[in-house]
Design a protein around this motif. Structure first.
Motif, short mmCIF file in Angstrom:
data_model
loop_
_atom_site.label_atom_id
_atom_site.label_comp_id
_atom_site.label_asym_id
_atom_site.label_seq_id
_atom_site.Cartn_x
_atom_site.Cartn_y
_atom_site.Cartn_z
N GLY A 268 -27.31 -8.80 -73.70
CA GLY A 268 -28.10 -9.76 -74.46
C GLY A 268 -27.94 -11.16 -73.90
N LEU A 269 -29.06 -11.78 -73.50
CA LEU A 269 -29.04 -13.10 -72.87
C LEU A 269 -30.05 -14.05 -73.50
CD1 LEU A 269 -28.85 -11.89 -69.14
CD2 LEU A 269 -26.99 -12.90 -70.48
N GLY A 270 -30.37 -13.85 -74.76
CA GLY A 270 -31.36 -14.69 -75.42
C GLY A 270 -30.91 -16.14 -75.56
N GLY A 271 -31.87 -17.07 -75.51
CA GLY A 271 -31.58 -18.47 -75.77
C GLY A 271 -30.62 -19.10 -74.79
N ASN A 272 -30.80 -18.85 -73.49
CA ASN A 272 -29.88 -19.37 -72.48
C ASN A 272 -30.55 -20.26 -71.44
OD1 ASN A 272 -26.98 -18.59 -72.66
ND2 ASN A 272 -27.85 -16.55 -72.93
N ASN A 273 -31.75 -20.77 -71.75
CA ASN A 273 -32.44 -21.68 -70.84
C ASN A 273 -32.67 -21.06 -69.47
OD1 ASN A 273 -33.72 -24.19 -70.41
ND2 ASN A 273 -31.89 -25.03 -69.42
N ILE A 274 -33.03 -19.79 -69.47
CA ILE A 274 -33.29 -19.05 -68.23
C ILE A 274 -34.77 -19.20 -67.87
CG2 ILE A 274 -33.38 -16.74 -67.21
CD1 ILE A 274 -30.98 -16.06 -69.09
N ALA A 294 -30.72 -1.62 -71.86
CA ALA A 294 -31.30 -2.60 -72.78
C ALA A 294 -31.00 -4.00 -72.27
CB ALA A 294 -30.72 -2.41 -74.18
N LEU A 295 -32.04 -4.84 -72.23
CA LEU A 295 -31.90 -6.21 -71.74
C LEU A 295 -32.63 -7.16 -72.67
CD1 LEU A 295 -31.04 -8.24 -69.54
CD2 LEU A 295 -33.16 -7.68 -68.32
N GLY A 296 -31.91 -8.15 -73.22
CA GLY A 296 -32.50 -9.13 -74.11
C GLY A 296 -32.63 -10.48 -73.43
N LEU A 297 -33.87 -10.98 -73.32
CA LEU A 297 -34.13 -12.27 -72.67
C LEU A 297 -35.02 -13.15 -73.54
CD1 LEU A 297 -34.73 -10.98 -69.03
CD2 LEU A 297 -32.88 -12.50 -69.74
N GLY A 298 -35.00 -12.94 -74.84
CA GLY A 298 -35.83 -13.72 -75.74
C GLY A 298 -35.38 -15.18 -75.81
N GLY A 299 -36.32 -16.07 -76.16
CA GLY A 299 -35.97 -17.46 -76.36
C GLY A 299 -35.57 -18.19 -75.10
N ARG A 318 -35.59 2.94 -63.18
CA ARG A 318 -35.70 4.16 -63.98
C ARG A 318 -34.72 4.21 -65.15
NH1 ARG A 318 -38.49 8.36 -61.57
NH2 ARG A 318 -39.30 7.90 -59.49
N SER A 319 -33.92 3.16 -65.31
CA SER A 319 -32.90 3.20 -66.37
C SER A 319 -33.26 2.34 -67.59
CB SER A 319 -31.55 2.73 -65.82
OG SER A 319 -31.61 1.37 -65.42
N LEU A 320 -34.00 1.26 -67.39
CA LEU A 320 -34.27 0.32 -68.48
C LEU A 320 -35.13 0.98 -69.56
CD1 LEU A 320 -33.42 -2.62 -68.98
CD2 LEU A 320 -35.68 -3.32 -68.17
N ARG A 321 -34.64 0.92 -70.80
CA ARG A 321 -35.35 1.53 -71.93
C ARG A 321 -35.86 0.48 -72.92
NH1 ARG A 321 -35.03 4.82 -68.68
NH2 ARG A 321 -34.12 6.90 -68.77
N ARG A 322 -35.11 -0.61 -73.10
CA ARG A 322 -35.49 -1.63 -74.08
C ARG A 322 -35.47 -3.00 -73.41
NH1 ARG A 322 -32.92 -0.14 -79.96
NH2 ARG A 322 -33.35 2.09 -79.91
N LEU A 323 -36.52 -3.77 -73.65
CA LEU A 323 -36.64 -5.09 -73.04
C LEU A 323 -37.17 -6.07 -74.07
CD1 LEU A 323 -36.55 -6.90 -70.51
CD2 LEU A 323 -38.87 -6.11 -69.97
N VAL A 324 -36.47 -7.20 -74.24
CA VAL A 324 -36.88 -8.24 -75.18
C VAL A 324 -37.28 -9.48 -74.40
CG1 VAL A 324 -36.19 -9.69 -77.13
CG2 VAL A 324 -35.28 -7.37 -76.93
N LEU A 325 -38.55 -9.90 -74.57
CA LEU A 325 -39.08 -11.10 -73.91
C LEU A 325 -39.72 -12.03 -74.93
CD1 LEU A 325 -40.73 -9.44 -70.78
CD2 LEU A 325 -38.65 -10.81 -70.81
N SER A 326 -39.40 -11.88 -76.19
CA SER A 326 -40.01 -12.70 -77.24
C SER A 326 -39.67 -14.18 -77.06
CB SER A 326 -39.50 -12.24 -78.61
OG SER A 326 -39.72 -10.86 -78.80
N SER A 327 -40.59 -15.03 -77.50
CA SER A 327 -40.37 -16.49 -77.51
C SER A 327 -40.05 -17.05 -76.14
CB SER A 327 -39.25 -16.84 -78.50
OG SER A 327 -39.56 -16.40 -79.79
#
Length: 445
Positions: A268-274, A294-299, A318-327
């Motif tokens: 989870g890497l959300g809200g990190n100014n990436i 699973a990779l979280g990159l929201g915000g 072929r491994s990634l199942r969940r990806l968050v790109l919200s906001s």
């Protein structure tokens, strides 16, 4: 809502007599207070059976109470002392496995009492001490208790004003404790030095599987320590949202992900100014990574260029199942690029991309492109969320590790604001309804 005080006395009598009615006791969000907690502790102390002890010691049964939730019950360190005395002196007869004390002003003294109880107790497995004002002094005592404990599997201490001193103590604990599986230090004041202490401890630990460090201030320098440590750990789930990591820090993490020995399954890497720069680094790592699910990159600040890197990565990963790109900053062009990548990927089953600046044009293109894709019928995508409700970066911390179960069903949902609040939703269902919203339901097997 917790149990009613109208049955409080009867409940305590049932516990004392071990009638088996109360495997779980929930008084959360009730003004219990220290005095009532003292009375409850006395009942819990008597929550055990003893028949023919003189002739047959083996018949001494364990208690029935397994879970105790006292969240937000106006108890302090003085009150929790009574409970801790019982937990510390249960002589192996107590069976309380889950203890929840969130949102109580236990303070450093409460932490000291809990540390002693944890050290001596052999039944506790899951402990939640979020927002308890423990401070470093209280947390140090708990870390000391955990160092000698053989039963606790998970402990949460979010929002407790903890600094690098606590991180150092937890690192020392992890070097000795080979039973703990989960640790949350979310929303504290841990810096890069604290990350080093934790990584040093983890390098000698074989049991920890998940670690939550979101909403601290670890920064890019702290990621350098994870870069060196991650390929040698057993850690599977790592939450680092809201840590001012930036592109420089993400580059360090990307190098760790590119290592074939990296064990991470969820990050989870959300809200990190990436920005798109960081997105390029992590996508490059995911070209070869075979473990991250699973990779979280929201915000963050991901735009069109980042979407291009993502689309290319999706064609091979072929491994990634969940990806968050919200906001993020994904407009119509970015969404169209992602659509092309999705059409060539048959493994991603959840994509959260809400609250981005794309319009109906981008959303319709995505829907039509997926529908016309030759591989769409065999696609594993089950949840595609592009509605306009913002997903907070911290929500990524709560996303559990993905399930390995597969399904032939496809679930597609998006909501777009139209005139008169008309919205269009396409979802897995067998119903068709029309009101202020139009719902189209499909079942694709």
């Amino acid at each position: 809502m917790g149990a009613s005080f109208s049955t409080y006395d009867q409940t305590l009598r049932d516990i004392e007599e071990n009638k088996g009615k109360h495997a779980e006791l929930d008084y959360s969000n009730r003004a219990l207070g220290d005095k009532r907690l003292q009375r409850m502790a006395e009942s819990i102390h008597n929550n055990r059976r003893c028949f023919n002890l003189d002739s047959d010691p083996s018949c001494l049964d364990r208690s029935t109470l397994c879970r105790l939730d006292l969240s937000n019950t106006n108890i302090t360190g003085a009150g929790v002392r009574f409970l801790c005395d019982v937990l510390a002196n249960g002589n192996g007869l107590l069976n309380v496995e889950a203890l929840v004390l969130n949102n109580n002003a236990l303070g450093p003294d409460g932490g000291r009492f809990l540390g002693r109880a944890i050290k001596m107790n052999g039944s506790l497995k899951h402990i939640k001490l979020n927002n308890c004002a423990l401070g470093d002094e209280g947390a140090l005592a708990i870390a000391q208790g955990l160092q000698e404990n053989l039963s606790v599997l998970t402990i949460e201490m979010a929002g407790n004003l903890l600094s690098d001193r606590t991180a150092q103590a937890m690192g020392n604990m992890l070097a000795h404790n080979q039973h703990l599986e989960g640790l949350s230090l979310f929303q504290n004041s841990i810096l890069a030095a604290g990350a080093k202490y934790l990584c040093d401890g983890l390098s000698m630990n074989a049991s920890l599987r998940w670690l939550s460090l979101g909403s601290n201030n670890i920064g890019s320098d702290g990621m350098l320590h994870f870069k060196h440590a991650l390929p040698h750990l057993n850690l599977q789930w790592l939450a680092l949202g809201g840590n001012s990591i930036g592109d420089a820090g993400l580059q360090h993490l990307a190098e760790a992900l590119a290592d074939e020995h990296c064990p991470l399954q969820s990050l989870g890497l959300g809200g990190n100014n990436i920005s798109d720069i960081g997105m390029k680094d992590i996508c490059k790592a995911l070209w070869s990574n075979t473990g991250l699910e699973a990779l979280g990159l929201g915000g963050n600040r991901i735009g069109v260029e980042g979407c291009e890197e993502l689309a290319q990565m999706l064609t091979s990963n072929r491994s990634l199942r969940r990806l968050v790109l919200s906001s993020n900053q994904i407009d119509d062009e970015g969404l169209m690029v992602i659509a092309e990548g999705l059409c060539k990927n048959e493994h991603l089953h959840t994509l959260l991309i809400a609250a981005n600046p794309f319009t109906m044009d981008g959303a319709w293109y995505l829907a039509q492109r997926l529908e016309k894709s030759k591989s769409f019928a065999n696609h594993d995508l089950r949840v595609l969320d592009i509605h306009e409700s913002a997903l907070q970066p911290a929500d990524e911390e709560k996303i559990p590790p993905p399930s390995s179960s597969s399904s032939s069903f496809f679930f597609f949902f998006f909501s777009l604001s139209l005139a008169l609040s008309l919205s269009l939703s396409l979802s897995l269902s067998l119903s068709l309804s029309l009101s202020l919203s139009l719902s189209l339901s499909l079942s694709l097997c």
